[in-house]
Design an enzyme around this catalytic site. Structure first.
Site, PDB file in Angstrom:
ATOM      1  N   SER A   1     -12.237  62.209  20.336  1.00 12.65           N
ATOM      2  CA  SER A   1     -11.955  61.380  21.643  1.00 12.65           C
ATOM      3  C   SER A   1     -12.232  60.090  21.551  1.00 12.65           C
ATOM      4  O   SER A   1     -13.057  59.632  20.535  1.00 12.65           O
ATOM      5  CB  SER A   1     -12.769  62.205  22.483  1.00 12.65           C
ATOM      6  OG  SER A   1     -13.052  61.681  23.960  1.00 12.65           O
TER       7      SER A   1
ATOM      8  N   TYR B   1     -20.734  65.905  25.806  1.00 14.68           N
ATOM      9  CA  TYR B   1     -19.466  65.914  25.438  1.00 14.68           C
ATOM     10  C   TYR B   1     -19.185  64.830  24.329  1.00 14.68           C
ATOM     11  O   TYR B   1     -18.902  64.826  23.070  1.00 14.68           O
ATOM     12  CB  TYR B   1     -18.444  65.574  26.693  1.00 14.68           C
ATOM     13  CG  TYR B   1     -16.740  65.331  26.059  1.00 14.68           C
ATOM     14  CD1 TYR B   1     -16.055  66.745  25.889  1.00 14.68           C
ATOM     15  CD2 TYR B   1     -16.163  64.369  25.857  1.00 14.68           C
ATOM     16  CE1 TYR B   1     -14.960  66.463  25.588  1.00 14.68           C
ATOM     17  CE2 TYR B   1     -14.927  64.242  25.372  1.00 14.68           C
ATOM     18  CZ  TYR B   1     -14.024  65.221  25.365  1.00 14.68           C
ATOM     19  OH  TYR B   1     -12.902  65.308  24.843  1.00 14.68           O
TER      20      TYR B   1
ATOM     21  N   LYS C   1     -18.433  64.548  20.160  1.00 13.87           N
ATOM     22  CA  LYS C   1     -17.568  64.011  19.565  1.00 13.87           C
ATOM     23  C   LYS C   1     -18.115  62.904  18.629  1.00 13.87           C
ATOM     24  O   LYS C   1     -17.264  62.653  17.799  1.00 13.87           O
ATOM     25  CB  LYS C   1     -16.683  63.202  20.527  1.00 13.87           C
ATOM     26  CG  LYS C   1     -15.888  64.485  21.457  1.00 13.87           C
ATOM     27  CD  LYS C   1     -14.868  65.240  20.656  1.00 13.87           C
ATOM     28  CE  LYS C   1     -14.045  66.094  21.773  1.00 13.87           C
ATOM     29  NZ  LYS C   1     -12.953  67.117  20.883  1.00 13.87           N
TER      30      LYS C   1
HETATM   31  P1  NAP Z   1      -6.562  72.238  26.739  1.00 18.31           P
HETATM   32  O1  NAP Z   1      -5.247  71.703  27.317  1.00 18.31           O
HETATM   33  O2  NAP Z   1      -7.685  72.897  27.778  1.00 18.31           O
HETATM   34  O3  NAP Z   1      -6.347  73.021  25.499  1.00 18.31           O
HETATM   35  C1  NAP Z   1      -7.105  73.704  24.746  1.00 18.31           C
HETATM   36  C2  NAP Z   1      -6.634  74.516  23.734  1.00 18.31           C
HETATM   37  O4  NAP Z   1      -7.857  74.997  23.066  1.00 18.31           O
HETATM   38  C3  NAP Z   1      -6.334  76.032  24.534  1.00 18.31           C
HETATM   39  O5  NAP Z   1      -5.067  76.361  23.389  1.00 18.31           O
HETATM   40  C4  NAP Z   1      -7.279  76.820  24.280  1.00 18.31           C
HETATM   41  O6  NAP Z   1      -6.721  78.240  24.407  1.00 18.31           O
HETATM   42  C5  NAP Z   1      -7.762  76.325  23.046  1.00 18.31           C
HETATM   43  N1  NAP Z   1      -9.361  76.978  22.767  1.00 18.31           N
HETATM   44  C6  NAP Z   1     -10.328  76.743  23.818  1.00 18.31           C
HETATM   45  N2  NAP Z   1     -11.531  77.080  23.485  1.00 18.31           N
HETATM   46  C7  NAP Z   1     -11.275  77.742  22.182  1.00 18.31           C
HETATM   47  C8  NAP Z   1     -11.793  78.384  21.174  1.00 18.31           C
HETATM   48  N3  NAP Z   1     -13.203  78.724  21.304  1.00 18.31           N
HETATM   49  N4  NAP Z   1     -11.377  79.066  20.073  1.00 18.31           N
HETATM   50  C9  NAP Z   1     -10.006  78.597  19.972  1.00 18.31           C
HETATM   51  N5  NAP Z   1      -9.302  77.910  20.724  1.00 18.31           N
HETATM   52  C10 NAP Z   1      -9.726  77.612  21.819  1.00 18.31           C
HETATM   53  O7  NAP Z   1      -7.089  71.002  26.390  1.00 18.31           O
HETATM   54  P2  NAP Z   1      -6.650  69.602  25.748  1.00 18.31           P
HETATM   55  O8  NAP Z   1      -6.745  68.397  26.953  1.00 18.31           O
HETATM   56  O9  NAP Z   1      -5.342  69.614  25.227  1.00 18.31           O
HETATM   57  O10 NAP Z   1      -7.754  69.271  24.724  1.00 18.31           O
HETATM   58  C11 NAP Z   1      -7.664  69.488  23.364  1.00 18.31           C
HETATM   59  C12 NAP Z   1      -8.883  68.869  22.571  1.00 18.31           C
HETATM   60  O11 NAP Z   1      -8.644  67.252  22.821  1.00 18.31           O
HETATM   61  C13 NAP Z   1     -10.267  69.059  22.940  1.00 18.31           C
HETATM   62  O12 NAP Z   1     -10.919  68.935  21.628  1.00 18.31           O
HETATM   63  C14 NAP Z   1     -10.716  67.659  23.915  1.00 18.31           C
HETATM   64  O13 NAP Z   1     -11.860  67.562  23.727  1.00 18.31           O
HETATM   65  C15 NAP Z   1      -9.713  66.692  23.272  1.00 18.31           C
HETATM   66  N6  NAP Z   1      -9.345  65.549  24.065  1.00 18.31           N
HETATM   67  C16 NAP Z   1      -8.731  66.042  25.336  1.00 18.31           C
HETATM   68  C17 NAP Z   1      -8.441  64.754  25.930  1.00 18.31           C
HETATM   69  C18 NAP Z   1      -7.721  64.673  27.460  1.00 18.31           C
HETATM   70  O14 NAP Z   1      -7.712  63.853  28.217  1.00 18.31           O
HETATM   71  N7  NAP Z   1      -7.113  65.808  27.746  1.00 18.31           N
HETATM   72  C19 NAP Z   1      -8.942  63.408  25.639  1.00 18.31           C
HETATM   73  C20 NAP Z   1      -9.749  63.255  24.385  1.00 18.31           C
HETATM   74  C21 NAP Z   1      -9.923  64.450  23.557  1.00 18.31           C
HETATM   75  P3  NAP Z   1      -7.549  79.386  24.831  1.00 18.31           P
HETATM   76  O15 NAP Z   1      -8.411  79.148  26.149  1.00 18.31           O
HETATM   77  O16 NAP Z   1      -6.642  80.923  25.185  1.00 18.31           O
HETATM   78  O17 NAP Z   1      -8.456  79.708  23.758  1.00 18.31           O
END
Ligand code: NAP
Length: 256
Positions: free
Chosen positions: A148, A161, A165
């Protein structure tokens, strides 16, 4: 004699296998599509089978080579077992992540532990499991954790968080140093705010949206597609000399 011109290394991933964890939603789903479009055979992983099945159906409709496995990165022993029996994978994208935002003064120990267990402990042992498979098979690889922008700066309500990261960046550099000798590259991608189910709550707060818009110099919120090219690039031979680093897809957030 004509000048011999250099050739751009290929961004194609034909013949490679990829494991994408967190592939049923958001950034992970985008990463899985990007890798499949570039020719990799992709294994989609997440906890919920229902969401995975929906994703797999959509992949097959597009003609992408894909299968799915359910795993929870919080369960290290079971994740290691699954990776060992279904790998080796040439490419890992780990996009599983958890956010429990709130003022640092009010952090509850159980929330701290839950976020560390997924974002740091889970990411660490998953990355190691894929590397182990590659090392014993004598194969090179590209391992990518979705970190992130909060790995490089702090953010209001984001002490835990952001700490996890920052820690991901630390193990990425150390693993890159240790595994370079095996041809295994380890990097992170550091997105700014991207609209996904994870960030729904933040986007419903007008103050936070104003904060984002002030900080993102490119003048718009990020979308999943903004991360997809970065995934293909780091996974490919075009990034063959890139390891132990962070690719910031942050619209300039951390530049100021
Ligand atoms: P998201 O839409 O909530 O997707 C998360 C995915 O991870 C889902 O497929 C979920 O499916 C899976 N997951 C969650 N917990 C898990 C576990 N314990 N084991 C295996 N799979 C798991 O989230 P996102 O926004 O795409 O974020 C993805 C990553 O990007 C994260 O690491 C987040 O910190 C990072 N990030 C996001 C943003 C943002 O603005 N969105 C910005 C910077 C970084 P299930 O619930 O079925 O397991």
């Amino acid at each position: 004699m004509a000048l011999s011109l250099p050739r751009t290394p290929s961004l194609r991933l034909d013949g490679k296998t990829a494991l994408v964890v967190g592939a049923s939603s958001g950034i992970g789903l985008g990463a899985a599509v990007a890798l499949a479009e570039a020719g990799a055979r992709v294994t989609l992983a997440a906890r919920s089978n229902d969401k995975l099945n929906e994703a797999i159906e959509a992949f097959r409709l597009q003609g992408y080579a894909a299968d799915a496995i359910a795993l929870d990165v919080a369960d290290v022993a079971s994740t290691e077992e699954i990776v060992s029996s279904s790998g080796p994978f040439n490419i890992l994208v780990n996009s599983a992540g958890l956010a429990r935002h709130g003022p640092a003064i009010e952090t509850r120990a159980e929330d701290f532990d839950a976020v560390v267990s997924i974002n740091l402990r889970g990411a660490y042992f998953l990355t190691r499991a894929v590397a182990k498979g590659l090392i014993s098979a004598g194969k090179p690889g590209s391992l990518i954790n979705i970190s992130s922008q909060m790995a490089h700066v702090g953010g209001i309500d984001r002490a835990v968080y952001s700490a996890t990261k920052h820690a991901v960046e630390g193990f990425t550099k150390s693993m890159a140093i240790e595994w370079g000798q095996y041809g295994i590259r380890v990097n992170t991608i550091c997105p700014t705010f991207i609209r996904t189910p994870l960030t729904e709550q933040t986007f419903s707060n007008p103050e936070r949206v104003k904060w984002m818009m002030d900080k993102i110099k490119i003048g718009r919120i990020g979308q999943v597609e903004d991360v997809m090219g970065a995934v293909t690039y780091l996974a490919s031979d075009a990034a063959g000399m890139i390891t132990g680093t962070a690719l910031r897809v942050d619209g300039g957030w951390t530049a100021s």
